[in-house]
Design a protein around this motif. Structure first.
Motif, PDB file in Angstrom:
ATOM      1  N   LEU A  21       0.689  -1.378  -0.239  1.00 50.27           N
ATOM      2  CA  LEU A  21      -0.049   0.110   0.077  1.00 50.27           C
ATOM      3  C   LEU A  21       0.881   1.112  -0.133  1.00 50.27           C
ATOM      4  O   LEU A  21       0.574   2.222  -0.777  1.00 50.27           O
ATOM      5  CB  LEU A  21      -0.966   0.070   1.154  1.00 50.27           C
ATOM      6  CG  LEU A  21      -1.934   1.147   1.362  1.00 50.27           C
ATOM      7  CD1 LEU A  21      -2.744   1.176   0.034  1.00 50.27           C
ATOM      8  CD2 LEU A  21      -2.723   1.075   2.846  1.00 50.27           C
ATOM      9  N   VAL A  25       1.786   2.633  -3.448  1.00 48.09           N
ATOM     10  CA  VAL A  25       0.600   3.539  -4.121  1.00 48.09           C
ATOM     11  C   VAL A  25       1.040   4.872  -4.268  1.00 48.09           C
ATOM     12  O   VAL A  25       0.742   5.622  -5.624  1.00 48.09           O
ATOM     13  CB  VAL A  25      -0.724   3.118  -3.575  1.00 48.09           C
ATOM     14  CG1 VAL A  25      -1.665   4.096  -4.269  1.00 48.09           C
ATOM     15  CG2 VAL A  25      -1.091   1.855  -3.736  1.00 48.09           C
ATOM     16  N   TRP A  48       2.599   6.660  -7.618  1.00 51.97           N
ATOM     17  CA  TRP A  48       1.928   6.674  -8.621  1.00 51.97           C
ATOM     18  C   TRP A  48       1.001   8.021  -8.658  1.00 51.97           C
ATOM     19  O   TRP A  48       0.327   8.193  -9.407  1.00 51.97           O
ATOM     20  CB  TRP A  48       1.076   5.491  -9.144  1.00 51.97           C
ATOM     21  CG  TRP A  48       1.879   4.533  -9.775  1.00 51.97           C
ATOM     22  CD1 TRP A  48       1.716   4.306 -11.259  1.00 51.97           C
ATOM     23  CD2 TRP A  48       2.687   3.429  -9.339  1.00 51.97           C
ATOM     24  NE1 TRP A  48       2.746   3.244 -11.520  1.00 51.97           N
ATOM     25  CE2 TRP A  48       3.189   2.576 -10.269  1.00 51.97           C
ATOM     26  CE3 TRP A  48       2.749   3.118  -8.122  1.00 51.97           C
ATOM     27  CZ2 TRP A  48       3.868   1.461 -10.265  1.00 51.97           C
ATOM     28  CZ3 TRP A  48       3.712   1.905  -7.735  1.00 51.97           C
ATOM     29  CH2 TRP A  48       4.053   1.089  -8.927  1.00 51.97           C
ATOM     30  N   ARG A  60       9.444   3.268  -8.416  1.00 49.30           N
ATOM     31  CA  ARG A  60       8.097   2.049  -8.672  1.00 49.30           C
ATOM     32  C   ARG A  60       9.015   0.808  -8.922  1.00 49.30           C
ATOM     33  O   ARG A  60       8.372  -0.327  -8.959  1.00 49.30           O
ATOM     34  CB  ARG A  60       7.427   2.530  -9.979  1.00 49.30           C
ATOM     35  CG  ARG A  60       6.637   3.737  -9.730  1.00 49.30           C
ATOM     36  CD  ARG A  60       6.125   4.354 -11.034  1.00 49.30           C
ATOM     37  NE  ARG A  60       5.400   5.766 -10.666  1.00 49.30           N
ATOM     38  CZ  ARG A  60       5.133   6.601 -11.626  1.00 49.30           C
ATOM     39  NH1 ARG A  60       5.341   6.149 -12.770  1.00 49.30           N
ATOM     40  NH2 ARG A  60       4.743   7.868 -11.611  1.00 49.30           N
TER      41      ARG A  60
END
Length: 431
Positions: free
Chosen positions: A238, A241, A244, A412
């Motif tokens: 989580l 995230v 992004w 990422r």
């Protein structure tokens, strides 16, 4: 009157005679032996003789209770008395990690082989059986918790007699320990039971025979996967995230990072609350703290991105102001130039200019153009150089803008890859 009195006296005498006969029959019935009573009744209802009334006499005679001194062991001053032991484990109730204790219910039997004591079998063996429920301490090593296996031991030893007086041994080796196949625990899988024996030395008294009941337990991992490992892994995922989410959405990324950090802290606190306070690191601590570091680094990553974005915006603002000043300063100067040259730079002629050029011939204008051509080229070159420098500075600012996006782009890939590598190493080492 006399007749009436005689009648009453006769009636009283008859009543007294009847009561006397009834009392005699009752006394005779209670004083009759049991064997005679059975002879009178039905032969099918004949009661067998009770042999328990004479058991005490037989036991006393066979074991020679009157001749034995219970303050001394059998065959005192002779060789050690051999005692074979076997154990039947009925249940294994619970095991507490906090207190490091286990509760065991077992039937303990031992056979005393002594020629001086006679039993009913005439072989000198006396069988003694005892059922006990024991709450024993179990030393546990939690360095691999919850992927660990524990071995708990129950020790049997004589308190008063050394190996010179009493020799304890397992009657049939490992077969002396039998267990119920229905024994099961909620957190552990019972792998095996086995027996061992050895001598224990005490400096004040000497050597003693000691028997060991060892049972190996392997912890079920599924409960901890659901309660610890899966939630920690989901919190780490989580936190990714935020990579992004747009870097300008400060409330979204900050709140997401703080939420994941606090959730990981709650998971770590809950796991440690149900464990004893040990001074070494457990396997679950390694996993949780590494997960916590990944979550915390994701928050630091956004802090770095936000800082670089702020620095970039300041540099970009200064660059725009500087470029606007340079563009205003780099306009061509017409000071000291003739009116004709000014018109040539502009490329336009007004009506008054046309009237002023009426006296010029084409040859004179061409000669003037040739003399001024070189001067115009110098002016245009200087303008081109200024515009090229402005473009280079704009490209340098564009690279700065791209760097803040690059941090999120690399994160990422780096964060998930590093966490997957950690999981591979962790499960290969501890499983």
């Amino acid at each position: 009157m006399a007749r009436y009195a005689r009648f009453l006296l006769l009636l009283l005498c008859l009543i007294l005679i009847g009561e006397c006969k009834r009392h005699k029959s009752r006394k005779k019935r209670w004083s009759t032996p049991p064997t005679e009573i059975h002879k009178v009744g039905n032969p099918l209802a004949k009661k067998a003789s009770d042999g328990t009334k004479t058991r005490k006499v037989k036991t006393s005679h066979l074991l020679r209770i009157d001749e034995h001194d219970f303050t001394m062991r059998p065959a005192f001053a002779g060789p050690a008395v051999p005692v074979g032991v076997d154990v039947q484990v009925e249940s294994l109730d619970s095991i507490s990690e906090v207190d490091m204790v286990s509760c065991l219910d077992a039937s303990h039997r031992h056979c005393n082989c002594n020629s001086t004591v006679r039993a009913e079998g005439r072989d000198g063996h006396v069988l003694y059986s005892l059922r006990v429920t024991v709450t024993a301490a179990c030393n546990m090593d939690f360095s691999r918790f919850p992927l660990d296996s524990q071995t708990c031991t129950l020790e049997l030893e004589s308190y008063a007699y050394t190996d010179e007086d009493l020799m304890l041994y397992w009657k049939s080796g490992d077969e002396s320990l039998s267990t119920d196949d229905r024994i099961s625990l909620s957190q552990f899988l019972i792998q095996k039971f086995h027996t061992t024996s050895r001598l224990a030395f005490y400096s004040s008294t000497g050597w003693y025979n000691r028997l060991y009941i060892n049972f190996t337990l392997r912890r079920h991992i599924f409960f901890f996967l659901l309660q610890t490992y899966f939630p920690a892994t989901l919190m780490v995922m989580l936190s990714w995230v935020s990579f992004w989410i747009d870097r300008r959405a400060v409330p979204a990324r900050v709140s997401l990072g703080i939420t994941t950090v606090l959730t990981m802290s709650t998971i770590i606190t809950g796991v440690n609350a149900s464990m004893p306070r040990v001074s070494y690191i457990k396997a679950v601590d390694i996993y949780l703290w590494v997960s916590f570091v990944f979550v915390f680094l994701s928050v630091l990553e956004y802090a770095a991105v936000n800082y670089l974005t702020t620095v970039r915006d300041g540099k970009e603002r200064k660059l725009r102001e500087k470029n606007s000043e340079q563009q205003s300063q780099n306009l061509p100067c017409t000071c000291g130039m003739s009116h004709t040259r000014t018109m040539m730079l502009d490329g336009t002629y007004s009506e008054a200019d046309n009237n002023s050029l009426a006296g010029y011939t084409r040859a004179s204008m061409m000669a003037e153009d040739a003399s001024e051509k070189q001067e115009r080229m110098v002016v245009h070159l200087s303008l081109d150089n200024e515009s090229t420098g402005t473009k280079k500075k704009g490209l340098r600012g564009f690279r700065i803008i791209q760097n803040t996006h690059t941090i999120d782009t690399y994160s990422r890939m780096i964060f998930p890859g590093a966490y997957i590598l950690f999981n591979l190493i962790y499960w290969c080492v501890y499983c």
